[in-house]
Write a protein that holds these residues in place. Structure first.
Motif, short mmCIF file in Angstrom:
data_model
loop_
_atom_site.label_atom_id
_atom_site.label_comp_id
_atom_site.label_asym_id
_atom_site.label_seq_id
_atom_site.Cartn_x
_atom_site.Cartn_y
_atom_site.Cartn_z
N VAL A 38 12.45 10.52 28.98
CA VAL A 38 10.98 10.72 29.23
C VAL A 38 10.70 12.19 29.50
CG1 VAL A 38 10.40 8.44 29.55
CG2 VAL A 38 10.71 10.02 31.63
N ASN A 39 9.58 12.63 29.35
CA ASN A 39 8.80 14.16 29.95
C ASN A 39 8.88 13.90 31.20
OD1 ASN A 39 8.62 15.65 27.44
ND2 ASN A 39 6.98 14.05 26.85
N SER A 40 9.28 15.10 31.64
CA SER A 40 9.25 15.42 33.28
C SER A 40 7.99 14.69 34.14
CB SER A 40 9.72 16.81 33.73
OG SER A 40 8.56 17.64 33.27
N SER A 41 6.96 14.96 33.57
CA SER A 41 5.76 14.27 34.40
C SER A 41 5.53 12.90 34.32
CB SER A 41 4.47 14.96 33.66
OG SER A 41 4.40 14.62 32.19
N ARG A 42 6.59 12.27 33.62
CA ARG A 42 6.54 10.86 33.35
C ARG A 42 7.74 10.24 34.21
NH1 ARG A 42 1.51 9.20 32.13
NH2 ARG A 42 0.59 9.93 30.28
N VAL A 43 8.40 10.87 34.68
CA VAL A 43 9.43 10.33 35.61
C VAL A 43 9.01 9.27 36.74
CG1 VAL A 43 11.56 10.87 37.26
CG2 VAL A 43 11.07 12.12 35.44
N LYS A 44 7.98 9.54 37.51
CA LYS A 44 7.50 8.70 38.44
C LYS A 44 7.26 7.15 37.92
CE LYS A 44 5.74 11.57 42.36
NZ LYS A 44 4.70 12.00 43.20
N VAL A 45 6.36 7.36 36.74
CA VAL A 45 6.11 6.05 36.20
C VAL A 45 7.31 5.18 35.92
CG1 VAL A 45 4.97 5.14 34.01
CG2 VAL A 45 4.17 6.90 35.02
N ALA A 46 8.44 5.93 35.15
CA ALA A 46 9.42 5.22 34.73
C ALA A 46 10.13 4.59 36.20
CB ALA A 46 10.43 6.27 34.15
N ILE A 57 17.48 7.31 34.25
CA ILE A 57 16.24 7.94 34.01
C ILE A 57 16.57 9.31 33.98
CG2 ILE A 57 13.89 8.73 34.48
CD1 ILE A 57 13.68 6.59 36.64
N ALA A 58 16.38 9.77 32.32
CA ALA A 58 16.78 11.07 32.04
C ALA A 58 15.28 11.89 31.72
CB ALA A 58 17.47 11.21 30.69
N ALA A 59 15.31 12.97 32.36
CA ALA A 59 14.12 13.67 32.27
C ALA A 59 14.23 15.16 31.46
CB ALA A 59 13.40 14.11 33.80
N THR A 60 13.39 15.45 30.61
CA THR A 60 13.41 16.55 29.78
C THR A 60 13.06 17.83 30.31
OG1 THR A 60 11.47 16.10 28.57
CG2 THR A 60 13.50 15.41 27.43
N ILE A 61 13.72 19.01 30.13
CA ILE A 61 13.25 20.13 30.99
C ILE A 61 13.36 21.26 29.95
CG2 ILE A 61 13.99 22.02 32.81
CD1 ILE A 61 13.27 19.04 33.86
N ALA A 75 12.74 24.84 38.81
CA ALA A 75 11.60 24.02 39.35
C ALA A 75 11.26 22.58 38.89
CB ALA A 75 10.47 24.79 39.46
N GLU A 76 11.32 22.44 37.49
CA GLU A 76 10.89 21.50 36.77
C GLU A 76 11.89 20.30 36.99
OE1 GLU A 76 9.51 19.79 32.32
OE2 GLU A 76 10.63 21.67 32.56
N ALA A 77 13.43 20.82 37.15
CA ALA A 77 14.41 19.86 37.04
C ALA A 77 14.63 19.55 38.51
CB ALA A 77 15.67 20.80 36.88
N VAL A 78 14.59 20.15 39.63
CA VAL A 78 14.53 19.70 41.11
C VAL A 78 13.32 18.67 41.29
CG1 VAL A 78 13.93 20.62 43.19
CG2 VAL A 78 15.55 21.81 41.83
N LYS A 79 12.09 18.89 40.80
CA LYS A 79 10.98 17.98 40.79
C LYS A 79 11.29 16.79 40.47
CE LYS A 79 6.80 17.01 42.18
NZ LYS A 79 6.48 15.74 41.68
N SER A 80 11.68 16.72 39.05
CA SER A 80 12.22 15.82 38.34
C SER A 80 13.07 14.83 38.99
CB SER A 80 13.07 16.16 36.89
OG SER A 80 11.88 16.44 36.15
N GLU A 87 19.16 11.90 35.50
CA GLU A 87 19.95 12.87 34.47
C GLU A 87 18.81 13.82 34.15
OE1 GLU A 87 22.96 9.65 32.50
OE2 GLU A 87 21.58 10.62 31.28
N ILE A 88 19.39 14.94 33.72
CA ILE A 88 18.45 16.22 33.21
C ILE A 88 19.13 16.55 31.79
CG2 ILE A 88 17.56 18.71 33.60
CD1 ILE A 88 16.37 16.64 35.52
N ASP A 89 17.76 16.46 30.90
CA ASP A 89 18.19 17.09 29.24
C ASP A 89 17.46 18.27 29.45
OD1 ASP A 89 19.24 14.44 29.52
OD2 ASP A 89 18.82 13.98 27.30
#
Length: 212
Positions: A38-46, A57-61, A75-80, A87-89
């Motif tokens: 999912v997109n990074s802003s949706r990690v919490k929902v997931a 959960i994989a987050a796109t960066i 910053a986006e990766a760390v917050k995710s 996982e970070i994509d």
């Protein structure tokens, strides 16, 4: 073979709403997919939907262009990760690669991997825009920077993965790091061909169709 365990069940549309992310997670649990992407802003929902499950959960960066500042990607990766990503994509700076700025591309991957510590890092190189030589170079840089995966595509480029892409990538990385194919994989026959070529993960929004 449990093909479901190769699948990153994916929803990255700009219009994706919370209910759709929740549905994605429900499907991932029901069908035993390896991860949701999912997109990074949706990690919490997931994370709320997948707590106490084995689904990652994989987050796109830097998604989907990869052209933003390295500091923004970090910053986006760390917050995710803080929000629950396993996982970070990340998308490389494709223009920098084509400029021949190898050191900058490698450094960015290295910095992100260091920032997320033990989380898995997948490096998206967007093969549709690269020559064979550039694909090989991107694979080398990802390996040297300590990435865990090299990934073909965002799904937002001019095309997704191709068998030739995987053959080139496999020739470079061997068993050193893993390969994720994504973009345009919509049926079991295609997915199996990628797996037989040495792919370890498949990014797709057609996971249910593939395993059915």
């Amino acid at each position: 073979m449990n093909i479901n365990k190769y699948i990153d069940h994916t929803l990255l549309a700009a219009t994706a709403q919370s209910e759709e992310i929740q549905k994605l997670c429900f499907e991932a649990k029901k069908f035993g997919f390896y991860a949701v992407c999912v997109n990074s802003s949706r990690v919490k929902v997931a994370k709320n939907e997948l707590v106490e499950t084995d689904v990652k959960i994989a987050a796109t960066i830097g998604f989907p262009l990869g052209a933003c500042f390295t500091e923004a990607k970090i910053a986006e990766a760390v917050k995710s990760v803080q929000d629950g990503a396993d996982e970070i994509d990340m998308v490389i700076n494709i223009g920098f690669l084509k400029d021949g700025k190898s050191a900058e591309v490698q450094r960015e991957i290295l910095y992100i991997k260091k920032a997320i510590e033990n989380c898995v890092l997948k490096v998206i190189i967007e093969t549709c825009y690269l020559s064979e030589k550039e694909i090989m170079k991107a694979c080398e840089l990802a390996m040297q920077a300590g990435a865990d995966f090299i990934k073909t595509s965002t799904g937002f480029g001019s095309r997704g993965a191709s068998y030739d892409d995987i053959k080139i990538m496999k020739k470079v990385v061997g068993e050193e790091i893993k390969i994720k194919a994504s973009g345009g994989i919509k049926d079991a026959e295609t997915a199996m061909k990628y797996i037989n070529l040495g792919v370890h993960r498949i990014g797709t929004s057609s996971g249910i169709k593939i395993i059915s």
